[in-house]
Every structure is written in structure tokens, then in C-alpha cells.
Motif scaffolding. Structure first.
Motif, PDB file in Angstrom:
ATOM      1  N   THR A 222      62.913  79.579  29.205  1.00 33.98           N
ATOM      2  CA  THR A 222      63.890  80.591  28.789  1.00 33.98           C
ATOM      3  C   THR A 222      64.091  81.629  29.891  1.00 33.98           C
ATOM      4  OG1 THR A 222      62.094  81.717  27.621  1.00 33.98           O
ATOM      5  CG2 THR A 222      63.528  80.306  26.321  1.00 33.98           C
ATOM      6  N   PHE A 223      65.017  81.335  30.736  1.00 33.03           N
ATOM      7  CA  PHE A 223      65.442  82.238  31.805  1.00 33.03           C
ATOM      8  C   PHE A 223      66.826  81.780  32.236  1.00 33.03           C
ATOM      9  CE2 PHE A 223      62.872  78.787  33.520  1.00 33.03           C
ATOM     10  CZ  PHE A 223      63.697  78.231  34.473  1.00 33.03           C
ATOM     11  N   ILE A 224      67.478  82.532  33.083  1.00 38.37           N
ATOM     12  CA  ILE A 224      68.810  82.158  33.574  1.00 38.37           C
ATOM     13  C   ILE A 224      68.654  81.541  34.953  1.00 38.37           C
ATOM     14  CG2 ILE A 224      71.126  82.995  34.137  1.00 38.37           C
ATOM     15  CD1 ILE A 224      70.616  85.335  32.239  1.00 38.37           C
ATOM     16  N   ARG A 225      69.193  80.359  35.113  1.00 39.67           N
ATOM     17  CA  ARG A 225      69.036  79.643  36.381  1.00 39.67           C
ATOM     18  C   ARG A 225      69.990  80.182  37.451  1.00 39.67           C
ATOM     19  NH1 ARG A 225      65.595  75.507  35.746  1.00 39.67           N
ATOM     20  NH2 ARG A 225      65.168  74.861  33.598  1.00 39.67           N
ATOM     21  N   GLU A 226      69.641  79.898  38.673  1.00 36.85           N
ATOM     22  CA  GLU A 226      70.352  80.470  39.820  1.00 36.85           C
ATOM     23  C   GLU A 226      71.849  80.190  39.799  1.00 36.85           C
ATOM     24  OE1 GLU A 226      70.208  79.727  44.607  1.00 36.85           O
ATOM     25  OE2 GLU A 226      68.294  79.979  43.576  1.00 36.85           O
ATOM     26  N   HIS A 227      72.249  78.967  39.406  1.00 34.84           N
ATOM     27  CA  HIS A 227      73.672  78.628  39.443  1.00 34.84           C
ATOM     28  C   HIS A 227      74.453  79.214  38.263  1.00 34.84           C
ATOM     29  CE1 HIS A 227      71.668  75.317  37.190  1.00 34.84           C
ATOM     30  NE2 HIS A 227      72.725  75.446  36.400  1.00 34.84           N
ATOM     31  N   ASP A 228      73.748  79.897  37.346  1.00 31.93           N
ATOM     32  CA  ASP A 228      74.422  80.502  36.198  1.00 31.93           C
ATOM     33  C   ASP A 228      74.580  82.017  36.328  1.00 31.93           C
ATOM     34  OD1 ASP A 228      74.808  78.127  34.773  1.00 31.93           O
ATOM     35  OD2 ASP A 228      72.752  78.169  34.016  1.00 31.93           O
ATOM     36  N   VAL A 229      74.293  82.539  37.505  1.00 26.37           N
ATOM     37  CA  VAL A 229      74.489  83.974  37.747  1.00 26.37           C
ATOM     38  C   VAL A 229      75.663  84.158  38.700  1.00 26.37           C
ATOM     39  CG1 VAL A 229      72.061  84.505  37.347  1.00 26.37           C
ATOM     40  CG2 VAL A 229      72.849  84.015  39.674  1.00 26.37           C
ATOM     41  N   LEU A 230      76.315  85.296  38.599  1.00 27.83           N
ATOM     42  CA  LEU A 230      77.449  85.605  39.464  1.00 27.83           C
ATOM     43  C   LEU A 230      77.215  86.942  40.158  1.00 27.83           C
ATOM     44  CD1 LEU A 230      80.559  84.663  37.245  1.00 27.83           C
ATOM     45  CD2 LEU A 230      79.580  83.374  39.137  1.00 27.83           C
ATOM     46  N   GLY A 231      77.668  87.011  41.388  1.00 22.79           N
ATOM     47  CA  GLY A 231      77.504  88.268  42.100  1.00 22.79           C
ATOM     48  C   GLY A 231      78.137  88.239  43.468  1.00 22.79           C
ATOM     49  N   PHE A 232      77.860  89.259  44.249  1.00 24.99           N
ATOM     50  CA  PHE A 232      78.416  89.331  45.601  1.00 24.99           C
ATOM     51  C   PHE A 232      77.414  89.983  46.529  1.00 24.99           C
ATOM     52  CE2 PHE A 232      79.797  93.210  43.430  1.00 24.99           C
ATOM     53  CZ  PHE A 232      79.492  94.199  44.359  1.00 24.99           C
ATOM     54  N   GLN A 256      89.159  84.711  41.247  1.00 26.37           N
ATOM     55  CA  GLN A 256      90.529  84.240  41.021  1.00 26.37           C
ATOM     56  C   GLN A 256      90.761  82.883  41.679  1.00 26.37           C
ATOM     57  OE1 GLN A 256      93.491  86.931  42.547  1.00 26.37           O
ATOM     58  NE2 GLN A 256      95.023  86.308  41.052  1.00 26.37           N
ATOM     59  N   THR A 257      90.065  82.619  42.786  1.00 28.02           N
ATOM     60  CA  THR A 257      90.269  81.393  43.570  1.00 28.02           C
ATOM     61  C   THR A 257      89.401  80.236  43.095  1.00 28.02           C
ATOM     62  OG1 THR A 257      90.758  82.754  45.505  1.00 28.02           O
ATOM     63  CG2 THR A 257      90.238  80.449  45.913  1.00 28.02           C
ATOM     64  N   SER A 258      88.238  80.534  42.542  1.00 22.71           N
ATOM     65  CA  SER A 258      87.227  79.525  42.214  1.00 22.71           C
ATOM     66  C   SER A 258      87.766  78.373  41.381  1.00 22.71           C
ATOM     67  CB  SER A 258      86.062  80.177  41.464  1.00 22.71           C
ATOM     68  OG  SER A 258      85.142  79.214  41.017  1.00 22.71           O
ATOM     69  N   VAL A 259      87.176  77.199  41.585  1.00 20.98           N
ATOM     70  CA  VAL A 259      87.552  75.999  40.843  1.00 20.98           C
ATOM     71  C   VAL A 259      87.140  76.096  39.380  1.00 20.98           C
ATOM     72  CG1 VAL A 259      85.399  74.740  41.287  1.00 20.98           C
ATOM     73  CG2 VAL A 259      87.544  73.463  40.995  1.00 20.98           C
ATOM     74  N   SER A 260      86.221  77.003  39.070  1.00 19.75           N
ATOM     75  CA  SER A 260      85.688  77.122  37.715  1.00 19.75           C
ATOM     76  C   SER A 260      86.628  77.905  36.794  1.00 19.75           C
ATOM     77  CB  SER A 260      84.323  77.815  37.751  1.00 19.75           C
ATOM     78  OG  SER A 260      83.898  78.157  36.446  1.00 19.75           O
ATOM     79  N   SER A 261      86.928  77.332  35.638  1.00 15.53           N
ATOM     80  CA  SER A 261      87.759  78.031  34.657  1.00 15.53           C
ATOM     81  C   SER A 261      87.007  79.237  34.084  1.00 15.53           C
ATOM     82  CB  SER A 261      88.163  77.082  33.524  1.00 15.53           C
ATOM     83  OG  SER A 261      87.015  76.551  32.876  1.00 15.53           O
ATOM     84  N   GLU A 262      85.675  79.135  34.017  1.00 13.19           N
ATOM     85  CA  GLU A 262      84.873  80.256  33.529  1.00 13.19           C
ATOM     86  C   GLU A 262      84.969  81.446  34.480  1.00 13.19           C
ATOM     87  OE1 GLU A 262      83.325  80.470  30.590  1.00 13.19           O
ATOM     88  OE2 GLU A 262      84.257  78.522  30.175  1.00 13.19           O
ATOM     89  N   HIS A 263      85.032  81.173  35.773  1.00 20.47           N
ATOM     90  CA  HIS A 263      85.169  82.261  36.751  1.00 20.47           C
ATOM     91  C   HIS A 263      86.515  82.956  36.603  1.00 20.47           C
ATOM     92  CE1 HIS A 263      81.968  80.386  39.643  1.00 20.47           C
ATOM     93  NE2 HIS A 263      81.485  80.732  38.464  1.00 20.47           N
ATOM     94  N   LYS A 264      87.539  82.179  36.294  1.00 22.38           N
ATOM     95  CA  LYS A 264      88.862  82.766  36.099  1.00 22.38           C
ATOM     96  C   LYS A 264      88.886  83.656  34.849  1.00 22.38           C
ATOM     97  CE  LYS A 264      91.662  79.389  38.619  1.00 22.38           C
ATOM     98  NZ  LYS A 264      90.546  78.868  39.433  1.00 22.38           N
ATOM     99  N   LYS A 265      88.121  83.274  33.826  1.00 21.41           N
ATOM    100  CA  LYS A 265      88.015  84.112  32.625  1.00 21.41           C
ATOM    101  C   LYS A 265      87.336  85.436  32.968  1.00 21.41           C
ATOM    102  CE  LYS A 265      87.786  80.325  29.256  1.00 21.41           C
ATOM    103  NZ  LYS A 265      86.915  79.641  28.257  1.00 21.41           N
ATOM    104  N   VAL A 266      86.314  85.359  33.809  1.00 28.30           N
ATOM    105  CA  VAL A 266      85.624  86.573  34.244  1.00 28.30           C
ATOM    106  C   VAL A 266      86.584  87.467  35.024  1.00 28.30           C
ATOM    107  CG1 VAL A 266      83.773  87.491  35.705  1.00 28.30           C
ATOM    108  CG2 VAL A 266      83.359  85.472  34.276  1.00 28.30           C
TER     109      VAL A 266
END
Length: 313
Positions: A222-232, A256-266
Motif C-alpha cells: 500500500t503505497f503509490i508507485r513511481e509511475h503514478d505520481v506527477l510533478g515537475f 496538455q501534450t501528454s499521450v495520457s487522457s488522465e494527464h489531459k484531465k489533470v
């Protein structure tokens, strides 16, 4: 008159004329075929090149957002009809040098090629007696993150592990905070020149799912994996919110550019949020053993997870 008639119906001349017409037709068809072939190849190349570049930008944005200080360092395209496959390398900037950590593929084009991959792998600690650690292709451990609004049964603490390590190294460590902080509230007066900020992009529904998971499942998973976090990331010492304006704007463009639809929602949520109002849940820092251990002493650090390690030269 007879001579003229004989000439008109001369069988040899008729056959010769027919053969000449056939040769001319074949030659014309050949020229047209070559022209069409060249034009189609040029169009195919142009379309493939366009989608190759477009897809590269989308995947590079995805990598930069979800891999702390990661980026696509190299691509090799294999082009087919109106598309193809790109083999790419993911590298990570480790402050003093960049190293390739993974190799992957993506398809592109109007008619993308079908990707079929096979492989095997696993995680350490599947019995629940130790953390279920995942590893990258180059052997680096993937970092673990702990949301401050979730109560976990156990938190990752790699301080003792780092203390035991020998040699002049640069360590990559994910530090999860005890609560969300605004940029002007961060518990560090100054952060290292290279710091990756973990941004709170989670919805209330996602946080509730984390809380349920932490309550009902074993602590080892039970933790958040590296590829499931977002940042800069920022490459200059952080001293005030103004230092992050440029990097935050770039973060929004990558979403806005990312291939991920979830990123576009963010992006649709964050496009109207100013840098002063974002919440930072943790940071990924790079430094020597002494530098990292000193940062871990800060009371606001709830968890510390070791990632990559490189020689300090």
C-alpha cells in the motif's frame, strides 16, 4: 488505287503498328507507375514523419511528467505503411550525469503498427514480509510515495540503508511530506539545485480509494508507485515561489501534450490554478549521503524511499 488499298491492309504494317502501340502503352503505364510509386512513397514518408514527431512529443511529455527527471533520450523508427513503430530509450537526469533506465516501444501513424511484447519479471517481497519493491530494467529500485492524507500501516524509511552504503555516490531519494504544502510553506528554506516536486493532482475519489486500500490491504503493497505520481523539476535552488513559475508553466504544457487522457484531465483542472495555490506532497532530491541524511532529519518528512545511485564523478 490498288496500291493504296494494299498498303492500308498490309498485315505486316498493321502488326507493326499494334506492337508499337503496345510498347507505347506499356512505356506510358510504366512511367505513370513510377511517378505514382514515388508520390506515394513521398506521401507515406511525410505522413509517417509527421505522426512520428507528434507521437514522440506526446510520449516524451508522458515520461517527463511521470518519471522524476526522466525523458526520452533516443528513438529509432521502423516505418511501414502510413505509420510504424518507434523503439525509444528512457533516461534519467541524476544531477551530474544522465543514464538510460529503460527501453520501450510505441506505435504511431494513421495506421499504427500492432505491438506484441513478451517478457517476464516480478517484484521483491511478494510474501508480505517485506516491501513489494519493483525494479527498472537497469536494476534501479522504483521509488515509493505516500500521500499525506492517507494513514498507512507502515512507511518506507531507507535512512539506515543509505547510512550503510560506501563510496562517493549521488543518491536519488523520494521524500513524502506529513501534509500538503503550498510552495511558500515548504519546510525547507533552500532545496538542492535539482529537485522534483510531487504535485497533488489526485481527486477526492482517488484519495478515498488510497485510504481504503491502506486500511484493507497488507502494508507491503500500500503505497503509490513511481509511475503514478506527477510533478515537475527545477534546476535552480528553490528559495521562493517565483523560482517555480517557468517550470510550472512547462508542467501545464506537458499535461496538455501528454499521450495520457488522465494527464489531459489533470490539465483541465490545473490550467486555471496559479503556482501559489498548488499543493506539494513531497520531493525527489539528489545529493551525497551527508546531504540526503541531513534533509531526512526534517520533522515534516514522513517517508524516504531510495531510487537510483550513481558514482559522484
Amino acid at each position: 488505287m490498288n496500291d493504296f488499298t494494299d498498303d492500308v491492309f498490309d498485315e505486316r504494317k498493321i502488326k507493326k503498328a499494334i506492337k508499337k502501340g503496345k510498347r507505347k502503352t506499356i512505356f506510358t503505364i510504366g512511367i505513370i507507375s513510377v511517378i505514382v510509386f514515388v508520390i506515394l512513397n513521398i506521401l507515406n514518408f511525410a505522413i509517417s514523419a509527421y505522426y512520428s514527431q507528434k507521437t514522440f512529443k506526446q510520449w516524451d511529455a508522458y515520461i517527463r511528467l511521470s518519471t522524476p527527471n526522466g525523458y526520452i533520450s533516443e528513438t529509432v523508427d521502423s516505418r511501414g505503411f502510413l505509420g510504424g513503430i518507434s523503439n525509444y530509450k528512457v533516461a534519467k537526469d541524476m544531477k551530474i550525469k544522465s543514464l538510460v533506465i529503460e527501453q520501450k516501444q510505441y506505435s504511431f501513424g494513421l495506421i499504427p503498427s500492432v505491438l506484441i511484447s513478451r517478457g517476464s519479471g516480478g517484484i521483491i517481497g511478494v510474501t508480505g514480509e517485506d516491501w513489494q519493491v519493483s525494479y527498472k530494467e537497469n536494476g534501479w529500485r522504483e521509488m515509493m510515495f505516500f500521500h499525506p492524507n492517507v494513514t498507512y500501516k507502515k512507511y518506507k524509511q531507507d535512512e539506515e540503508l543509505i547510512e550503510k552504503m560506501q563510496g562517493d555516490k549521488i543518491y536519488e531519494v523520494a521524500l513524502s511530506f506529513d501534509k500538503p504544502y503550498k510552495p511558500n510553506e515548504l519546510p525547507f528554506a533552500v532545496l538542492p539545485e535539482m529537485t522534483w516536486f510531487w504535485i497533488n493532482t489526485y481527486t477526492n475519489r482517488e484519495v478515498k480509494a488510497f485510504q481504503k486500500e491502506a486500511k484493507e490491504n497488507d502494508w507491503s503493497s500500500t503505497f503509490i508507485r513511481e509511475h503514478d505520481v506527477l510533478g515537475f523539476s527545477t534546476n535552480s535552488p528553490f528559495t521562493s515561489t517565483a523560482d517555480l513559475v517557468y517550470d510550472y508553466d512547462r508542467f501545464l504544457k506537458l499535461l496538455q501534450t501528454s499521450v495520457s487522457s488522465e494527464h489531459k484531465k489533470v490539465y483541465s483542472t490545473f490550467k486555471n490554478i496559479k503556482i501559489e495555490d498548488i499543493e506539494i506532497l513531497g520531493v525527489v532530491v539528489y545529493g551525497t549521503k551527508d546531504q540526503i541524511l541531513e534533509m531526512m532529519k526534517e520533522p515534516s518528512i514522513r517517508a524516504a524511499s531510495l531510487g537510483g545511485i550513481v558514482d559522484n564523478y
